[in-house]
Design a protein around this motif. Structure first.
Motif, short mmCIF file in Angstrom:
data_model
loop_
_atom_site.label_atom_id
_atom_site.label_comp_id
_atom_site.label_asym_id
_atom_site.label_seq_id
_atom_site.Cartn_x
_atom_site.Cartn_y
_atom_site.Cartn_z
N GLU A 42 -6.01 -1.59 -1.54
CA GLU A 42 -6.16 -0.98 -0.33
C GLU A 42 -5.67 -0.31 0.66
OE1 GLU A 42 -8.86 0.89 1.85
OE2 GLU A 42 -9.94 0.03 -0.16
N THR A 47 -4.46 2.16 4.22
CA THR A 47 -5.45 1.69 4.99
C THR A 47 -4.19 0.51 6.49
OG1 THR A 47 -6.62 2.10 3.15
CG2 THR A 47 -7.31 1.02 5.93
N GLN A 125 -11.76 -2.78 8.25
CA GLN A 125 -11.44 -1.94 6.23
C GLN A 125 -10.41 -3.95 6.44
OE1 GLN A 125 -9.76 -0.03 8.44
NE2 GLN A 125 -10.11 1.83 7.54
#
Length: 567
Positions: A42, A47, A125
């Motif tokens: 990720e 992110t 996230q």
């Protein structure tokens, strides 16, 4: 069971070692291949920063590689042939050079927890990803923090099992010497992590409470210390029956909770959080209800009923001690910071601080241990002016306001000014892990010879390097070929090799790096460098390198030094 023979008992302990090792490797795998891998993936999309993930998981992948590729298979193989080879000491001795990996992990642990907390708050996230994994069955409904404690607590577990094993092992048993030697080294490593263990036990408790409170309350924090918990009755203002409540007391607050219905484990909802600051506790006397006392804080006053006179006394004592310690610590800080014009972080080292006067404090302003005349005297940090103990001022950093001369600074200023954590050189003072006699390694080694070596910004020095056959993943550094004791060891597993030449370094140089540690080496010429790299590149992946044929020394008639060669 007293009916068991000694042999059976030894087998049992060895088998427990194997079973716990299997479970441990599963945990490491979860941390490394699931949590870390998914977060890295990720982070790769931008992110959140890749570095954050790296700093949280520190060197977990090296620890995982060592246990899953070496220790566990060795133990499995051994338990399969236990009839003919009933021993584990020799296997655990292989663990000793890798204990350094644990020192690194433990050192980074507080920082990892801090980062985990920051980014869970900062990035939705990040938080969602972790929560998704935590919901999976393999997590056993425990948090990531919980799983991360496992490596901190593994080394003391080996120590316990080995002690047990040695108690049952006859003096003349073939495994006695190896087992004793392993225990000696593992016990030393365990004491290094013992303070960490105490912290981690507290942290484990905080995590358990965090989970009981539905992961709502922000209590998992190194500065929170758990003191006492238990059921208590709360008296209502109108004379209805007393209600069942639950208290969690910490060094800085009380959580007053209501038990919640739950099928798995205890669960609570926090009704009120009452700060210890300004709290008072008094006994009360109530005709209809025995064993009562009152807790009054800024946020709320509670009238409580204990289950017995003893229970009441225990609670009151716990409250009073907590309040007293809280005030001692805070007094120290208040008087000190009342008139301090603090140097801001951006000015640290650029402007001389105002020194806190010795008589303004009774305890170290960093670790809060009380000062005394002998073992804990007062020292000043030359960057922030705080009064600290020797343990907290055992670092030096160049200060701009003093012409960049090296000055004594406290831990925090050291980290801010140099970007390093508490100086890694300290690891060096805790020898013991290195005391594996190794003088005669050269005869049975995969590769040995002189290299120039440089660690951090220390000067380059000539060292005699050996990669022994029996520990083909460890590079031993000696001051000279005849030394009996290695200056240091580098467990190669999981290091990255960087062989680009840097202008400031000697010509045939290369570097080994892992999370924050960097080791630089230089060979006499490019050809020797490539020979070393051939071996090292294999070792860092966890494969055992082959022995290389010896080099024909050319043009060295004049020198009596052996050049790098292999046997």
């Amino acid at each position: 069971d007293s009916g068991e023979t000694n042999e059976q008992k030894l087998y049992k302990i060895a088998n427990e070692l194997l079973q716990t090792e299997k479970a441990y490797v599963a945990r490491l795998n979860l941390l490394d291949q699931v949590f870390c891998a998914k977060l890295m993936e990720e982070a790769g999309k931008g992110t959140f920063p890749v570095d954050v993930v790296k700093n949280i998981f520190s060197n977990i992948s090296s620890i995982n590689a060592f246990h899953s590729q070496f220790l566990l298979p060795d133990l499995e193989k051994r338990m399969g042939e236990w009839e003919s080879t009933p021993r584990i000491g020799d296997i655990l001795q292989k663990l000793t050079p890798f204990l350094k990996m644990y020192a690194e992990y433990v050192r980074n642990f507080d920082k990892a927890m801090e980062l985990l907390k920051q980014w869970t708050d900062r990035s939705p996230q990040f938080k969602a990803l972790i929560q998704d994994i935590q919901k999976q069955e393999v997590c056993g409904s425990l948090t990531l923090q919980h799983h991360m404690l496992e490596p901190v607590q593994r080394v003391p577990r080996y120590e316990m099992l080995l002690k047990d094993y040695l108690k049952k092992l006859p003096q003349d048993h073939v495994d006695h010497r190896d087992a004793e030697k392993s225990l000696e080294i593992i016990a030393m490593a365990a004491t290094h992590s013992n303070t960490a263990i105490r912290k981690s036990e507290n942290l484990k408790k905080l995590l358990e409470i965090y989970e009981m409170l539905g992961e709502e309350e922000d209590i998992v924090n190194a500065s929170n210390e758990f003191i006492k918990e238990g059921h208590i009755l709360k008296l209502a203002a109108r004379n209805t029956s007393a209600m069942d409540r639950y208290l969690f007391l910490f060094n800085n607050m009380l959580l007053y909770c209501v038990p919640k219905f739950s099928l798995v484990g205890q669960k609570f909802t926090v009704r009120t959080r009452i700060g210890i600051d300004g709290m008072k506790v008094t006994e009360t006397y109530n005709e209809d209800y025995p064993h009562t006392f009152q807790v009054s804080g800024k946020e709320r006053t509670l009238e409580l009923q204990a289950s017995s006179e003893q229970d009441k006394e225990d609670w009151i004592k716990a409250f009073q001690e907590t309040i007293e310690i809280f005030h001692q610590k805070n007094e120290t800080f208040k008087t000190a910071s009342k008139e301090v014009e603090e140097v801001s972080i951006s000015e640290l080292g650029k402007r001389a601080p105002r020194w806190i006067r010795d008589n303004e404090v009774t305890m170290c302003m960093k670790c809060r241990e009380p000062f005394n005349a002998l073992t804990r005297r007062r020292h000043h940090c030359r960057a922030c002016g705080y009064v600290v103990c020797w343990k907290c001022s055992d670092n030096k950093a160049p200060l701009e306001y003093d012409g960049n001369k090296m000055n004594k600074v406290c831990r925090d200023c050291y980290s801010i000014l140099t970007g390093h954590t508490e100086s890694e050189e300290k690891e060096g003072k805790k020898k013991g892990i290195l005391e594996i006699e190794a003088a005669q390694f050269s005869g049975s080694s995969i590769m040995y010879g002189f290299l120039q070596y440089c660690e951090k910004n220390k000067p380059w020095q000539k060292v005699w390097c050996v990669i022994p056959q029996k520990e083909a993943l460890v590079l031993y550094l000696y001051g000279a070929p005849q030394d009996v004791k290695a200056q240091s060891t580098i467990p190669l597993l999981g290091y990255s090799v960087d062989d680009t030449t840097r202008p400031a370094d000697p010509p045939a140089s290369f570097r080994l790096t892992q999370s924050k540690s960097v080791h630089s080496f230089a060979a006499e010429n490019e050809e020797l460098k490539q020979r070393w790299l051939k071996v090292i590149r294999v070792a860092v992946t966890g494969e055992v390198p082959e022995c290389l044929p010896p080099v024909e020394p050319h043009g060295t008639e004049g020198s009596h030094e052996p050049s790098s060669e292999s046997i």
